[in-house]
Write a protein that holds these residues in place. Structure first.
Motif, PDB file in Angstrom:
ATOM      1  N   LYS A  68      46.062 -11.363  21.211  1.00  0.00           N
ATOM      2  CA  LYS A  68      46.815 -12.128  20.223  1.00  0.00           C
ATOM      3  C   LYS A  68      46.875 -11.314  18.914  1.00  0.00           C
ATOM      4  O   LYS A  68      45.934 -10.613  18.578  1.00  0.00           O
ATOM      5  CB  LYS A  68      46.095 -13.451  19.989  1.00  0.00           C
ATOM      6  CG  LYS A  68      46.963 -14.495  19.349  1.00  0.00           C
ATOM      7  CD  LYS A  68      46.312 -15.855  19.409  1.00  0.00           C
ATOM      8  CE  LYS A  68      47.101 -16.828  18.571  1.00  0.00           C
ATOM      9  NZ  LYS A  68      46.983 -16.598  17.124  1.00  0.00           N
ATOM     10  N   GLY A  69      47.992 -11.445  18.187  1.00  0.00           N
ATOM     11  CA  GLY A  69      48.133 -10.728  16.924  1.00  0.00           C
ATOM     12  C   GLY A  69      47.639 -11.569  15.756  1.00  0.00           C
ATOM     13  O   GLY A  69      47.509 -12.793  15.860  1.00  0.00           O
ATOM     14  N   GLY A  70      47.337 -10.905  14.653  1.00  0.00           N
ATOM     15  CA  GLY A  70      46.987 -11.612  13.426  1.00  0.00           C
ATOM     16  C   GLY A  70      45.642 -12.313  13.445  1.00  0.00           C
ATOM     17  O   GLY A  70      45.419 -13.262  12.705  1.00  0.00           O
ATOM     18  N   VAL A  71      44.719 -11.838  14.287  1.00  0.00           N
ATOM     19  CA  VAL A  71      43.404 -12.493  14.376  1.00  0.00           C
ATOM     20  C   VAL A  71      42.312 -11.749  13.602  1.00  0.00           C
ATOM     21  O   VAL A  71      41.166 -12.197  13.561  1.00  0.00           O
ATOM     22  CB  VAL A  71      42.940 -12.671  15.844  1.00  0.00           C
ATOM     23  CG1 VAL A  71      43.878 -13.601  16.594  1.00  0.00           C
ATOM     24  CG2 VAL A  71      42.823 -11.331  16.557  1.00  0.00           C
ATOM     25  N   GLY A  72      42.673 -10.599  13.015  1.00  0.00           N
ATOM     26  CA  GLY A  72      41.688  -9.847  12.243  1.00  0.00           C
ATOM     27  C   GLY A  72      41.130  -8.613  12.930  1.00  0.00           C
ATOM     28  O   GLY A  72      40.056  -8.130  12.571  1.00  0.00           O
ATOM     29  N   THR A 118      38.238 -13.748  17.248  1.00  0.00           N
ATOM     30  CA  THR A 118      38.954 -14.894  17.808  1.00  0.00           C
ATOM     31  C   THR A 118      39.074 -15.978  16.757  1.00  0.00           C
ATOM     32  O   THR A 118      38.080 -16.368  16.154  1.00  0.00           O
ATOM     33  CB  THR A 118      38.167 -15.469  19.007  1.00  0.00           C
ATOM     34  OG1 THR A 118      37.996 -14.425  19.965  1.00  0.00           O
ATOM     35  CG2 THR A 118      38.901 -16.610  19.661  1.00  0.00           C
ATOM     36  N   GLN A 119      40.293 -16.457  16.561  1.00  0.00           N
ATOM     37  CA  GLN A 119      40.475 -17.544  15.611  1.00  0.00           C
ATOM     38  C   GLN A 119      40.145 -18.863  16.286  1.00  0.00           C
ATOM     39  O   GLN A 119      40.418 -19.052  17.468  1.00  0.00           O
ATOM     40  CB  GLN A 119      41.907 -17.559  15.093  1.00  0.00           C
ATOM     41  CG  GLN A 119      42.108 -16.586  13.955  1.00  0.00           C
ATOM     42  CD  GLN A 119      43.471 -16.737  13.350  1.00  0.00           C
ATOM     43  OE1 GLN A 119      44.467 -16.358  13.939  1.00  0.00           O
ATOM     44  NE2 GLN A 119      43.508 -17.302  12.176  1.00  0.00           N
ATOM     45  N   ILE A 151      32.056 -11.823  21.051  1.00  0.00           N
ATOM     46  CA  ILE A 151      33.146 -12.641  20.525  1.00  0.00           C
ATOM     47  C   ILE A 151      32.825 -13.042  19.092  1.00  0.00           C
ATOM     48  O   ILE A 151      31.766 -13.599  18.810  1.00  0.00           O
ATOM     49  CB  ILE A 151      33.385 -13.859  21.432  1.00  0.00           C
ATOM     50  CG1 ILE A 151      33.959 -13.335  22.762  1.00  0.00           C
ATOM     51  CG2 ILE A 151      34.329 -14.867  20.778  1.00  0.00           C
ATOM     52  CD1 ILE A 151      34.282 -14.361  23.766  1.00  0.00           C
ATOM     53  N   ILE A 152      33.735 -12.698  18.197  1.00  0.00           N
ATOM     54  CA  ILE A 152      33.511 -12.898  16.769  1.00  0.00           C
ATOM     55  C   ILE A 152      34.488 -13.953  16.224  1.00  0.00           C
ATOM     56  O   ILE A 152      35.685 -13.680  16.129  1.00  0.00           O
ATOM     57  CB  ILE A 152      33.733 -11.576  16.006  1.00  0.00           C
ATOM     58  CG1 ILE A 152      32.857 -10.460  16.596  1.00  0.00           C
ATOM     59  CG2 ILE A 152      33.474 -11.763  14.514  1.00  0.00           C
ATOM     60  CD1 ILE A 152      33.185  -9.071  16.079  1.00  0.00           C
ATOM     61  N   PRO A 153      34.004 -15.127  15.877  1.00  0.00           N
ATOM     62  CA  PRO A 153      34.903 -16.102  15.247  1.00  0.00           C
ATOM     63  C   PRO A 153      35.458 -15.493  13.954  1.00  0.00           C
ATOM     64  O   PRO A 153      34.701 -15.002  13.126  1.00  0.00           O
ATOM     65  CB  PRO A 153      33.996 -17.295  14.952  1.00  0.00           C
ATOM     66  CG  PRO A 153      32.848 -17.131  15.902  1.00  0.00           C
ATOM     67  CD  PRO A 153      32.645 -15.651  16.040  1.00  0.00           C
ATOM     68  N   SER A 154      36.789 -15.521  13.840  1.00  0.00           N
ATOM     69  CA  SER A 154      37.436 -14.747  12.787  1.00  0.00           C
ATOM     70  C   SER A 154      38.337 -15.623  11.928  1.00  0.00           C
ATOM     71  O   SER A 154      39.008 -16.518  12.431  1.00  0.00           O
ATOM     72  CB  SER A 154      38.269 -13.649  13.467  1.00  0.00           C
ATOM     73  OG  SER A 154      38.972 -12.884  12.536  1.00  0.00           O
ATOM     74  N   MET A 155      38.364 -15.361  10.623  1.00  0.00           N
ATOM     75  CA  MET A 155      39.224 -16.089   9.688  1.00  0.00           C
ATOM     76  C   MET A 155      38.999 -17.597   9.775  1.00  0.00           C
ATOM     77  O   MET A 155      39.934 -18.380   9.797  1.00  0.00           O
ATOM     78  CB  MET A 155      40.695 -15.748   9.945  1.00  0.00           C
ATOM     79  CG  MET A 155      40.965 -14.269   9.823  1.00  0.00           C
ATOM     80  SD  MET A 155      42.568 -13.746  10.466  1.00  0.00           S
ATOM     81  CE  MET A 155      43.636 -14.315   9.180  1.00  0.00           C
ATOM     82  N   MET A 171      41.392  -5.610  10.450  1.00  0.00           N
ATOM     83  CA  MET A 171      40.383  -5.888   9.421  1.00  0.00           C
ATOM     84  C   MET A 171      38.993  -5.482   9.919  1.00  0.00           C
ATOM     85  O   MET A 171      38.236  -4.798   9.229  1.00  0.00           O
ATOM     86  CB  MET A 171      40.412  -7.388   9.095  1.00  0.00           C
ATOM     87  CG  MET A 171      39.384  -7.831   8.101  1.00  0.00           C
ATOM     88  SD  MET A 171      39.720  -7.235   6.440  1.00  0.00           S
ATOM     89  CE  MET A 171      40.927  -8.425   5.878  1.00  0.00           C
ATOM     90  N   GLN A 172      38.675  -5.909  11.121  1.00  0.00           N
ATOM     91  CA  GLN A 172      37.369  -5.609  11.705  1.00  0.00           C
ATOM     92  C   GLN A 172      37.156  -4.094  11.812  1.00  0.00           C
ATOM     93  O   GLN A 172      36.087  -3.582  11.487  1.00  0.00           O
ATOM     94  CB  GLN A 172      37.304  -6.263  13.097  1.00  0.00           C
ATOM     95  CG  GLN A 172      35.969  -6.209  13.774  1.00  0.00           C
ATOM     96  CD  GLN A 172      34.917  -7.015  13.041  1.00  0.00           C
ATOM     97  OE1 GLN A 172      33.902  -6.467  12.637  1.00  0.00           O
ATOM     98  NE2 GLN A 172      35.168  -8.296  12.833  1.00  0.00           N
ATOM     99  N   CYS A 173      38.182  -3.386  12.275  1.00  0.00           N
ATOM    100  CA  CYS A 173      38.081  -1.928  12.428  1.00  0.00           C
ATOM    101  C   CYS A 173      37.836  -1.262  11.082  1.00  0.00           C
ATOM    102  O   CYS A 173      36.988  -0.368  10.966  1.00  0.00           O
ATOM    103  CB  CYS A 173      39.374  -1.350  13.012  1.00  0.00           C
ATOM    104  SG  CYS A 173      39.574  -1.700  14.742  1.00  0.00           S
TER     105      CYS A 173
END
Ligand SMILES: Nc1ncnc2c1ncn2[C@@H]1O[C@H](COP(=O)(O)OP(=O)(O)O)[C@@H](O)[C@H]1O
Ligand SMILES: [Mg+2]
Length: 258
Positions: A10-14, A158-159, A190-194, A17-19
């Motif tokens: 999925k796009g726009g999940v960060g 993952t949002q 798995i990293i909960p993001s944004m 940013m993470q990289c």
């Protein structure tokens, strides 16, 4: 050398940013870090101060050119850039799959199968880098498959929103296949993001996610994070009170990054 891929179809999940946060943090700790921008939108490349007219990633993967001809220094105000290098992207990367089909016989000669091309290329860089951090496009294509085959670990931002969690299944299926066939040592986080914990729906989704998987501490949705990108100043350089710095410190500790 440790290879870490940041992925989510999925796009726009960060992911980017993470990289950016991870690669700059590792470089600041004195590690020599190579980033690879596998997204034709080239956001990581431009955040790291590198804009190329045409990426040489396809030629590099196929073996037509050497690593030293695609790896470039990153550019920015801060000292960590000295330890941070990139294989930059450009919109031409969008035709990678087509090019790989056209070069099929060459690919077979060098790597056996195209999934192994990146691993083969990186195997020649073990002496040179401590970490490789790979940004991937929002699809389950050749770039992602090659990265999974070549990696030690995959980080999955993952949002906590409606469709993100459903989409995860497809990625996890791919992860399992690669682990079973090409890369038994591959692990994931798995990293909960944004995340916006004030929203009830997000809290509920986070709870659901944590029942399905072992999840890491979350990265919150913070204006400061967007500023980090626009100012090209990683969060580890922010002040003591910074929430984004706090979130990333917890995350890195939980996944053993130092
Ligand atoms: N934790 C966060 N808080 C606020 N904004 C964020 C956060 N993470 C990413 N963003 C912003 O959200 C957008 C998408 O993030 P990005 O890393 O580009 O996603 P992806 O690479 O998965 O498409 C960007 O504008 C980015 O600056
Ligand atoms: Mg991105």
């Amino acid at each position: 050398m440790k290879v870490i891929t940041v992925a989510n179809n999925k796009g726009g999940v960060g992911k980017t940013m993470q990289c950016y946060q991870l690669a700059s943090f590792l470089a600041s700790k004195g590690h020599k870090v190579l980033t690879i921008d596998f997204d034709s939108q080239a956001n990581l490349s431009s955040t790291l101060g590198v804009n190329v007219a045409r990426t040489l990633i396809p030629e590099w993967l196929i073996g037509d050119i050497e690593s030293k001809d695609v790896i470039v220094p990153t550019e920015g105000k801060y000292d960590f850039h000295e330890n941070l290098f990139i294989i930059p992207s450009s919109r031409h990367l969008a035709s990678l799959s087509k090019l790989l089909i056209l070069s099929e016989s060459e690919v077979r000669k060098h790597a056996g199968r195209k999934e192994r091309l990146l691993r083969l290329r990186l195997s020649q860089l073990h002496e040179e880098f401590d970490y490789v951090v790979i940004d991937t496009p929002p699809m389950l294509g050749d770039e992602l498959i090659m990265s999974l085959v070549a990696s030690d670990k995959i980080l999955i931002p993952t949002q906590a929103q409606d469709y993100s969690i459903d989409g995860l299944e497809e990625l996890m299926d791919t992860f399992e296949i690669i682990k079973d066939t090409e890369n038994p040592g591959l692990s994931f986080a798995i990293i909960p993001s944004m995340v916006n914990m004030r929203r009830k729906i997000e809290r509920a989704r986070m709870e659901e996610l944590s029942q399905m998987f072992d999840i890491t501490p979350a990265i919150r949705n913070l204006v400061e994070m967007q500023e980090s990108i626009s100012l090209k100043k990683p969060v580890f350089m922010m002040g003591k009170r910074s929430k984004s710095k706090e979130d990333y410190e917890k995350l890195w500790e939980s996944i053993g990054i130092e």
